[in-house]
Design a protein around this motif. Structure first.
Motif, PDB file in Angstrom:
ATOM      1  N   ARG A   1      12.190 -16.703  -0.607  1.00 55.31           N
ATOM      2  CA  ARG A   1      13.296 -15.884  -1.102  1.00 55.31           C
ATOM      3  C   ARG A   1      14.352 -15.610  -0.029  1.00 55.31           C
ATOM      4  N   GLU A   2      14.621 -16.577   0.812  1.00 59.79           N
ATOM      5  CA  GLU A   2      15.604 -16.397   1.875  1.00 59.79           C
ATOM      6  C   GLU A   2      17.025 -16.433   1.313  1.00 59.79           C
ATOM      7  N   ILE A   3      17.944 -15.777   2.051  1.00 62.30           N
ATOM      8  CA  ILE A   3      19.345 -15.712   1.653  1.00 62.30           C
ATOM      9  C   ILE A   3      20.018 -17.071   1.866  1.00 62.30           C
ATOM     10  N   THR A   4      20.868 -17.448   0.927  1.00 62.14           N
ATOM     11  CA  THR A   4      21.686 -18.650   1.082  1.00 62.14           C
ATOM     12  C   THR A   4      23.132 -18.304   0.736  1.00 62.14           C
ATOM     13  N   THR A   5      24.053 -19.121   1.226  1.00 64.14           N
ATOM     14  CA  THR A   5      25.450 -19.002   0.804  1.00 64.14           C
ATOM     15  C   THR A   5      25.866 -20.287   0.111  1.00 64.14           C
ATOM     16  N   LEU A   6      26.901 -20.184  -0.742  1.00 66.36           N
ATOM     17  CA  LEU A   6      27.280 -21.271  -1.632  1.00 66.36           C
ATOM     18  C   LEU A   6      28.409 -22.137  -1.091  1.00 66.36           C
ATOM     19  N   GLY A   7      28.910 -21.820   0.097  1.00 59.65           N
ATOM     20  CA  GLY A   7      30.019 -22.582   0.649  1.00 59.65           C
ATOM     21  C   GLY A   7      31.357 -22.001   0.259  1.00 59.65           C
ATOM     22  N   ARG A   8      32.416 -22.574   0.823  1.00 59.62           N
ATOM     23  CA  ARG A   8      33.767 -22.099   0.552  1.00 59.62           C
ATOM     24  C   ARG A   8      34.046 -22.103  -0.945  1.00 59.62           C
ATOM     25  N   GLY A   9      34.675 -21.047  -1.428  1.00 62.55           N
ATOM     26  CA  GLY A   9      34.934 -20.933  -2.851  1.00 62.55           C
ATOM     27  C   GLY A   9      33.732 -20.481  -3.652  1.00 62.55           C
TER      28      GLY A   9
ATOM     29  N   LEU B   1      39.655 -29.963 -13.509  1.00 67.33           N
ATOM     30  CA  LEU B   1      38.765 -30.671 -12.586  1.00 67.33           C
ATOM     31  C   LEU B   1      39.544 -31.638 -11.713  1.00 67.33           C
ATOM     32  N   GLU B   2      40.421 -32.398 -12.338  1.00 63.59           N
ATOM     33  CA  GLU B   2      41.190 -33.370 -11.566  1.00 63.59           C
ATOM     34  C   GLU B   2      42.130 -32.672 -10.591  1.00 63.59           C
ATOM     35  N   LEU B   3      42.726 -31.550 -11.004  1.00 58.70           N
ATOM     36  CA  LEU B   3      43.595 -30.795 -10.105  1.00 58.70           C
ATOM     37  C   LEU B   3      42.804 -30.257  -8.919  1.00 58.70           C
ATOM     38  N   ALA B   4      41.626 -29.693  -9.191  1.00 57.22           N
ATOM     39  CA  ALA B   4      40.803 -29.146  -8.114  1.00 57.22           C
ATOM     40  C   ALA B   4      40.361 -30.237  -7.151  1.00 57.22           C
ATOM     41  N   ALA B   5      40.000 -31.404  -7.693  1.00 54.68           N
ATOM     42  CA  ALA B   5      39.569 -32.509  -6.841  1.00 54.68           C
ATOM     43  C   ALA B   5      40.707 -33.058  -6.004  1.00 54.68           C
ATOM     44  N   SER B   6      41.931 -32.884  -6.478  1.00 60.60           N
ATOM     45  CA  SER B   6      43.099 -33.390  -5.753  1.00 60.60           C
ATOM     46  C   SER B   6      43.610 -32.418  -4.703  1.00 60.60           C
ATOM     47  N   GLY B   7      42.927 -31.262  -4.572  1.00 59.64           N
ATOM     48  CA  GLY B   7      43.296 -30.329  -3.516  1.00 59.64           C
ATOM     49  C   GLY B   7      43.982 -29.064  -3.974  1.00 59.64           C
ATOM     50  N   ALA B   8      44.179 -28.880  -5.281  1.00 56.83           N
ATOM     51  CA  ALA B   8      44.750 -27.625  -5.765  1.00 56.83           C
ATOM     52  C   ALA B   8      43.778 -26.502  -5.451  1.00 56.83           C
ATOM     53  N   GLY B   9      44.227 -25.499  -4.703  1.00 58.03           N
ATOM     54  CA  GLY B   9      43.317 -24.489  -4.186  1.00 58.03           C
ATOM     55  C   GLY B   9      43.105 -23.290  -5.090  1.00 58.03           C
TER      56      GLY B   9
ATOM     57  N   SER C   1      33.128 -24.441  -9.435  1.00 61.88           N
ATOM     58  CA  SER C   1      33.217 -23.399 -10.464  1.00 61.88           C
ATOM     59  C   SER C   1      33.785 -23.972 -11.758  1.00 61.88           C
ATOM     60  N   VAL C   2      34.734 -24.908 -11.652  1.00 57.24           N
ATOM     61  CA  VAL C   2      35.296 -25.526 -12.846  1.00 57.24           C
ATOM     62  C   VAL C   2      34.244 -26.397 -13.528  1.00 57.24           C
ATOM     63  N   GLU C   3      33.476 -27.138 -12.746  1.00 56.62           N
ATOM     64  CA  GLU C   3      32.386 -27.935 -13.308  1.00 56.62           C
ATOM     65  C   GLU C   3      31.402 -27.056 -14.066  1.00 56.62           C
ATOM     66  N   TYR C   4      31.025 -25.942 -13.457  1.00 54.17           N
ATOM     67  CA  TYR C   4      30.049 -25.047 -14.068  1.00 54.17           C
ATOM     68  C   TYR C   4      30.605 -24.467 -15.375  1.00 54.17           C
ATOM     69  N   ALA C   5      31.855 -24.034 -15.342  1.00 55.61           N
ATOM     70  CA  ALA C   5      32.466 -23.471 -16.542  1.00 55.61           C
ATOM     71  C   ALA C   5      32.555 -24.503 -17.651  1.00 55.61           C
ATOM     72  N   ARG C   6      32.883 -25.723 -17.310  1.00 56.69           N
ATOM     73  CA  ARG C   6      32.984 -26.783 -18.305  1.00 56.69           C
ATOM     74  C   ARG C   6      31.626 -27.087 -18.912  1.00 56.69           C
TER      75      ARG C   6
ATOM     76  N   THR D   1      35.669 -43.130  -7.370  1.00 54.11           N
ATOM     77  CA  THR D   1      35.060 -41.900  -7.887  1.00 54.11           C
ATOM     78  C   THR D   1      36.134 -40.961  -8.407  1.00 54.11           C
ATOM     79  N   SER D   2      35.744 -40.174  -9.395  1.00 58.78           N
ATOM     80  CA  SER D   2      36.553 -39.047  -9.854  1.00 58.78           C
ATOM     81  C   SER D   2      35.570 -37.962 -10.237  1.00 58.78           C
ATOM     82  N   GLU D   3      36.064 -36.855 -10.761  1.00 64.53           N
ATOM     83  CA  GLU D   3      35.149 -35.777 -11.167  1.00 64.53           C
ATOM     84  C   GLU D   3      34.313 -36.164 -12.365  1.00 64.53           C
ATOM     85  N   LEU D   4      34.775 -37.153 -13.127  1.00 65.43           N
ATOM     86  CA  LEU D   4      34.104 -37.482 -14.381  1.00 65.43           C
ATOM     87  C   LEU D   4      33.467 -38.860 -14.392  1.00 65.43           C
ATOM     88  N   SER D   5      33.658 -39.640 -13.343  1.00 64.95           N
ATOM     89  CA  SER D   5      33.080 -40.984 -13.353  1.00 64.95           C
ATOM     90  C   SER D   5      32.873 -41.513 -11.942  1.00 64.95           C
TER      91      SER D   5
END
Length: 426
Positions: free
Chosen positions: A146-154, A204-212, A218-223, A386-390
């Motif tokens: 049960r150790e603590i972890t962090t999820l990374g930036r964002g 997804l494509e916007l986020a993968a292209s660097g839109a901050g 989070s977008v993947e999870y929501a989708r 590669t892309s977010e969907l393929s």
């Protein structure tokens, strides 16, 4: 009480006392409107960077589990301050760490992936009429002490969306310092236009292209879990941008952040063109593709590899439909003397195998399994895309049936490869 909403506030939204009080009023306003409210917060301002710098001052190579334990403290400060501010507004609030909120992860410290969310403590509290304030960016290992972890930036965006999914929230509101998703960064391009609504696939494509604006995971999870996201500004009442997974159609779900491979497809009518020793001048490559475009050649995946550190020359490789290979060769032959490359080589019996689904770029596991199956079958890969969907690979056309069978079996979309081998030998 009405439906449940999750409101996430980033570092700029809780950077100082005035901002925290503003956030408290927004949470209290939603609560008074009859909603069950869960707030998720990031560390204040640049606290995370300061903690990383502090760790570097005492250790040249800090142990990652210790670093995670340090970094998670950054989110605890604004959660407590928000609870204090809400108390002054007459609203009962309770704080939760990621561990207390039931965010369970793998043991990849520093960039952990969510495996499961068990938010029963949070649910019990909001059902009693209180506001839950959850520290974002953190969780605990499900199967390892049960150790603590962090999820990374964002990671706070991801915490908010995961809680929204687990709690059955009607929407997840992401508050930041801009009032929505724009066609370009409005701080750089003043004429950029705000988008009122878009699909999660487009996001997804916007986020993968660097839109901050929103974190990719989070977008993947929501989708994956059909959670609408409302991107808004903490500093205005503007309506913001809605990111709607319902615009994408039906999809399979998976637990936590596990990638979802939904389809393996192939096309046996591809070719590749290799242009050798292209001069290192930028205009040389531009001239090549300008000529191909004018000739109507529909090239796709492109790779360019320099021969030396000084980039004096490089080889350019691209894929295209095999029916257009002869046009490409004729065009390039006419350009050869002008541009100065040494030769053009064509492989016209190539194919493309594509794995489609969710998490294709962010999951190293999908890429590993994909390449492992091709390698085990001794199938050479000439180009990848590669892309977010393929995830696609250009391989010899005669290898496509074997490649598709192996990859489908590996991702559980077809018979196990051992069974297929037995059928072939019988």
């Amino acid at each position: 009480m009405g439906s449940l909403i999750v409101q996430k506030f980033g570092g700029s939204s809780v950077k100082d006392p005035a901002c925290i009080q503003r956030v408290a009023h927004r949470l209290a306003s939603a609560h008074s409107a009859g909603y069950k409210v869960v707030g998720v917060v990031s560390a204040m301002g640049d606290t995370t960077d300061q903690l990383l710098k502090l760790a570097g001052c005492v250790s040249e190579h800090p142990c990652q589990p210790h670093l995670d334990a340090l970094l998670m403290t950054g989110e605890l400060i604004p959660t407590t301050l928000l609870a204090m501010a809400l108390a002054d507004l007459g609203v009962s609030a309770r704080t939760f760490t990621g561990k207390q909120a039931g965010v369970l992860t793998d043991h990849a410290y520093g960039h952990a992936h969510i495996v499961e969310v068990k938010p029963h403590r949070v649910r019990d509290w909001v059902d009693q009429g209180g506001i839950a304030i959850v520290a974002g960016f953190q969780g605990r290992v499900r199967k390892k002490k049960r150790e603590i972890t962090t999820l990374g930036r964002g990671g706070s965006d991801l915490t908010a969306v995961a809680l929204a999914a687990a709690l059955g929230a009607s929407i997840c509101e992401i508050y930041t310092d801009v009032d929505g998703v724009y066609t370009a960064d409005p701080r750089v391009v003043p004429s950029a236009r705000k988008i009122d609504a878009l699909s999660s696939e487009a996001m997804l494509e916007l986020a993968a292209s660097g839109a901050g604006i929103l974190h990719l995971r989070s977008v993947e999870y929501a989708r994956r879990w059909n959670i609408p996201i409302h991107v808004r500004s903490s500093f205005t009442q503007n309506p913001g941008t809605l990111v709607l997974p319902c615009l994408d159609g039906n999809r399979r779900r998976s637990a936590g952040e596990q990638p979802v491979v939904s389809m393996v497809t192939s096309n046996n009518s591809a070719a590749t063109v290799t242009i050798a020793d292209v001069p290192g001048r930028p205009e040389a490559t531009v001239g090549i593709f300008e000529g191909l475009i004018k000739s109507g050649v529909a090239f796709t995946t492109i790779s360019q590899a320099s021969h030396a550190l000084d980039h004096t020359s490089s080889d350019v490789v691209f894929a295209l439909p095999s029916a257009e290979a002869s046009t490409a060769v004729a065009t390039l032959t006419a350009l050869q003397e002008t541009i100065g490359f040494s030769s053009v080589q064509v492989q016209d019996r190539m194919g493309r195998i594509t794995v489609s689904g969710l998490g294709m770029r962010s999951s190293a596991e999908v890429l590993f399994v994909f390449l492992r199956e091709l390698s085990d079958a001794n199938i050479p890969v000439q180009l990848m895309e590669t892309s977010e969907l393929s995830l696609s690979a250009v391989i010899p056309a005669e290898s496509l049936p074997l490649a598709v069978a192996r990859v489908e079996a590996a991702f559980g979309l077809g018979k196990a490869w051992s069974a297929l081998e037995e059928e072939g030998n019988s």
